[in-house]
Design a protein around this motif. Structure first.
Motif, PDB file in Angstrom:
ATOM      1  N   GLN A  70      38.802  31.615  66.753  1.00 15.51           N
ATOM      2  CA  GLN A  70      38.429  30.199  66.837  1.00 15.51           C
ATOM      3  C   GLN A  70      37.228  29.902  65.945  1.00 15.51           C
ATOM      4  N   ALA A  71      36.278  30.828  65.866  1.00 19.63           N
ATOM      5  CA  ALA A  71      35.126  30.633  64.986  1.00 19.63           C
ATOM      6  C   ALA A  71      35.563  30.627  63.520  1.00 19.63           C
ATOM      7  N   ARG A  72      36.493  31.498  63.155  1.00 20.94           N
ATOM      8  CA  ARG A  72      37.008  31.504  61.784  1.00 20.94           C
ATOM      9  C   ARG A  72      37.750  30.217  61.477  1.00 20.94           C
ATOM     10  N   ALA A  73      38.526  29.724  62.432  1.00 20.90           N
ATOM     11  CA  ALA A  73      39.265  28.475  62.229  1.00 20.90           C
ATOM     12  C   ALA A  73      38.304  27.298  62.070  1.00 20.90           C
ATOM     13  N   ALA A  74      37.228  27.295  62.825  1.00 19.24           N
ATOM     14  CA  ALA A  74      36.256  26.208  62.731  1.00 19.24           C
ATOM     15  C   ALA A  74      35.540  26.227  61.390  1.00 19.24           C
ATOM     16  N   ALA A  75      35.416  27.397  60.774  1.00 19.14           N
ATOM     17  CA  ALA A  75      34.728  27.506  59.492  1.00 19.14           C
ATOM     18  C   ALA A  75      35.607  27.087  58.318  1.00 19.14           C
ATOM     19  N   LEU A  76      36.907  26.964  58.522  1.00 22.22           N
ATOM     20  CA  LEU A  76      37.797  26.559  57.444  1.00 22.22           C
ATOM     21  C   LEU A  76      37.573  25.096  57.093  1.00 22.22           C
ATOM     22  N   PRO A  77      37.758  24.730  55.829  1.00 22.11           N
ATOM     23  CA  PRO A  77      37.601  23.318  55.466  1.00 22.11           C
ATOM     24  C   PRO A  77      38.699  22.477  56.116  1.00 22.11           C
ATOM     25  N   ALA A  78      38.386  21.207  56.345  1.00 19.09           N
ATOM     26  CA  ALA A  78      39.352  20.321  56.995  1.00 19.09           C
ATOM     27  C   ALA A  78      40.568  20.092  56.109  1.00 19.09           C
ATOM     28  N   SER A  79      40.365  20.091  54.809  1.00 19.01           N
ATOM     29  CA  SER A  79      41.460  19.857  53.874  1.00 19.01           C
ATOM     30  C   SER A  79      41.448  20.951  52.820  1.00 19.01           C
ATOM     31  N   ALA A  80      42.613  21.369  52.416  1.00 21.74           N
ATOM     32  CA  ALA A  80      42.706  22.423  51.413  1.00 21.74           C
ATOM     33  C   ALA A  80      42.617  21.868  49.998  1.00 21.74           C
ATOM     34  N   THR A  81      42.697  20.555  49.863  1.00 19.62           N
ATOM     35  CA  THR A  81      42.648  19.948  48.535  1.00 19.62           C
ATOM     36  C   THR A  81      41.510  18.936  48.464  1.00 19.62           C
ATOM     37  N   ASP A  82      41.040  18.718  47.242  1.00 16.03           N
ATOM     38  CA  ASP A  82      40.007  17.707  47.053  1.00 16.03           C
ATOM     39  C   ASP A  82      40.676  16.320  47.061  1.00 16.03           C
ATOM     40  N   PRO A  83      39.916  15.241  47.251  1.00 11.91           N
ATOM     41  CA  PRO A  83      40.506  13.905  47.366  1.00 11.91           C
ATOM     42  C   PRO A  83      41.328  13.497  46.138  1.00 11.91           C
ATOM     43  N   GLU A  84      40.895  13.872  44.939  1.00 11.10           N
ATOM     44  CA  GLU A  84      41.637  13.498  43.729  1.00 11.10           C
ATOM     45  C   GLU A  84      43.022  14.142  43.706  1.00 11.10           C
ATOM     46  N   THR A  85      43.076  15.433  44.027  1.00 13.60           N
ATOM     47  CA  THR A  85      44.357  16.136  44.064  1.00 13.60           C
ATOM     48  C   THR A  85      45.239  15.573  45.165  1.00 13.60           C
ATOM     49  N   ARG A  86      44.657  15.283  46.316  1.00 19.95           N
ATOM     50  CA  ARG A  86      45.414  14.713  47.420  1.00 19.95           C
ATOM     51  C   ARG A  86      46.034  13.369  47.023  1.00 19.95           C
ATOM     52  N   ALA A  87      45.280  12.548  46.280  1.00 20.30           N
ATOM     53  CA  ALA A  87      45.792  11.252  45.835  1.00 20.30           C
ATOM     54  C   ALA A  87      46.963  11.443  44.864  1.00 20.30           C
ATOM     55  N   ARG A  88      46.853  12.407  43.948  1.00 20.33           N
ATOM     56  CA  ARG A  88      47.966  12.671  43.030  1.00 20.33           C
ATOM     57  C   ARG A  88      49.204  13.156  43.772  1.00 20.33           C
ATOM     58  N   LEU A  89      49.021  14.027  44.760  1.00 22.36           N
ATOM     59  CA  LEU A  89      50.154  14.509  45.549  1.00 22.36           C
ATOM     60  C   LEU A  89      50.808  13.366  46.317  1.00 22.36           C
ATOM     61  N   ASP A  90      49.988  12.537  46.938  1.00 21.51           N
ATOM     62  CA  ASP A  90      50.533  11.399  47.685  1.00 21.51           C
ATOM     63  C   ASP A  90      51.306  10.455  46.765  1.00 21.51           C
ATOM     64  N   ALA A  91      50.773  10.230  45.554  1.00 18.03           N
ATOM     65  CA  ALA A  91      51.467   9.365  44.601  1.00 18.03           C
ATOM     66  C   ALA A  91      52.799   9.967  44.177  1.00 18.03           C
ATOM     67  N   ALA A  92      52.832  11.278  43.952  1.00 15.38           N
ATOM     68  CA  ALA A  92      54.068  11.934  43.566  1.00 15.38           C
ATOM     69  C   ALA A  92      55.087  11.899  44.687  1.00 15.38           C
ATOM     70  N   ILE A  93      54.632  12.081  45.917  1.00 13.26           N
ATOM     71  CA  ILE A  93      55.534  12.010  47.062  1.00 13.26           C
ATOM     72  C   ILE A  93      56.092  10.612  47.227  1.00 13.26           C
ATOM     73  N   THR A  94      55.255   9.612  47.059  1.00 12.95           N
ATOM     74  CA  THR A  94      55.682   8.223  47.182  1.00 12.95           C
ATOM     75  C   THR A  94      56.687   7.891  46.092  1.00 12.95           C
ATOM     76  N   ALA A  95      56.455   8.387  44.884  1.00 10.45           N
ATOM     77  CA  ALA A  95      57.355   8.107  43.759  1.00 10.45           C
ATOM     78  C   ALA A  95      58.734   8.747  43.965  1.00 10.45           C
ATOM     79  N   CYS A  96      58.776   9.881  44.658  1.00  7.41           N
ATOM     80  CA  CYS A  96      60.058  10.577  44.878  1.00  7.41           C
ATOM     81  C   CYS A  96      60.778  10.094  46.125  1.00  7.41           C
ATOM     82  N   THR A  97      60.112   9.373  46.991  1.00  6.64           N
ATOM     83  CA  THR A  97      60.717   8.917  48.237  1.00  6.64           C
ATOM     84  C   THR A  97      61.551   7.665  47.965  1.00  6.64           C
ATOM     85  N   PRO A  98      62.821   7.670  48.364  1.00  9.61           N
ATOM     86  CA  PRO A  98      63.656   6.485  48.111  1.00  9.61           C
ATOM     87  C   PRO A  98      63.270   5.297  48.953  1.00  9.61           C
TER      88      PRO A  98
END
Length: 98
Positions: A70-98
């Motif tokens: 539990q201590a190791r899990a608490a030390a992990l970052p909340a997100s594995a990606t930075d906000p810029e990368t997350r925005a690009r991924l979300d845009a790519a997912i949105t573009a591929c979603t019908p």
């Protein structure tokens, strides 16, 4: 090609020619009787088994291990990606979603 290469190739071919061919037919044969354990009714298997037992030292070790995990899990970052990368991924997912 060097002299060593010229000698090694024929020697390797001669050695390969001297080996017996693999026996593929034996792989096709079904296993003989007694190869597999007998199938028994579930009630019989459960009755023959020992009930699990947990000692105080086991419980303490498990609690300690859980606390470390539990201590190791608490030390992990909340997100594995930075906000810029997350925005690009979300845009790519949105573009591929019908």
């Amino acid at each position: 090609m060097t002299l060593l290469d010229r000698l090694l190739v024929p020697v390797a071919l001669l050695l390969a020619a001297c080996t017996p061919p693999p026996d593929f037919e034996s792989a096709r044969q079904p296993p003989g009787p007694g190869s597999f354990p007998p199938i028994r009714p579930l009630d019989e298997v459960v009755a023959a088994g020992n009930p699990p037992s947990l000692t105080e030292t086991d419980a303490a070790a498990l609690r300690s291990r859980a606390a470390v995990l539990q201590a190791r899990a608490a030390a992990l970052p909340a997100s594995a990606t930075d906000p810029e990368t997350r925005a690009r991924l979300d845009a790519a997912i949105t573009a591929c979603t019908p």
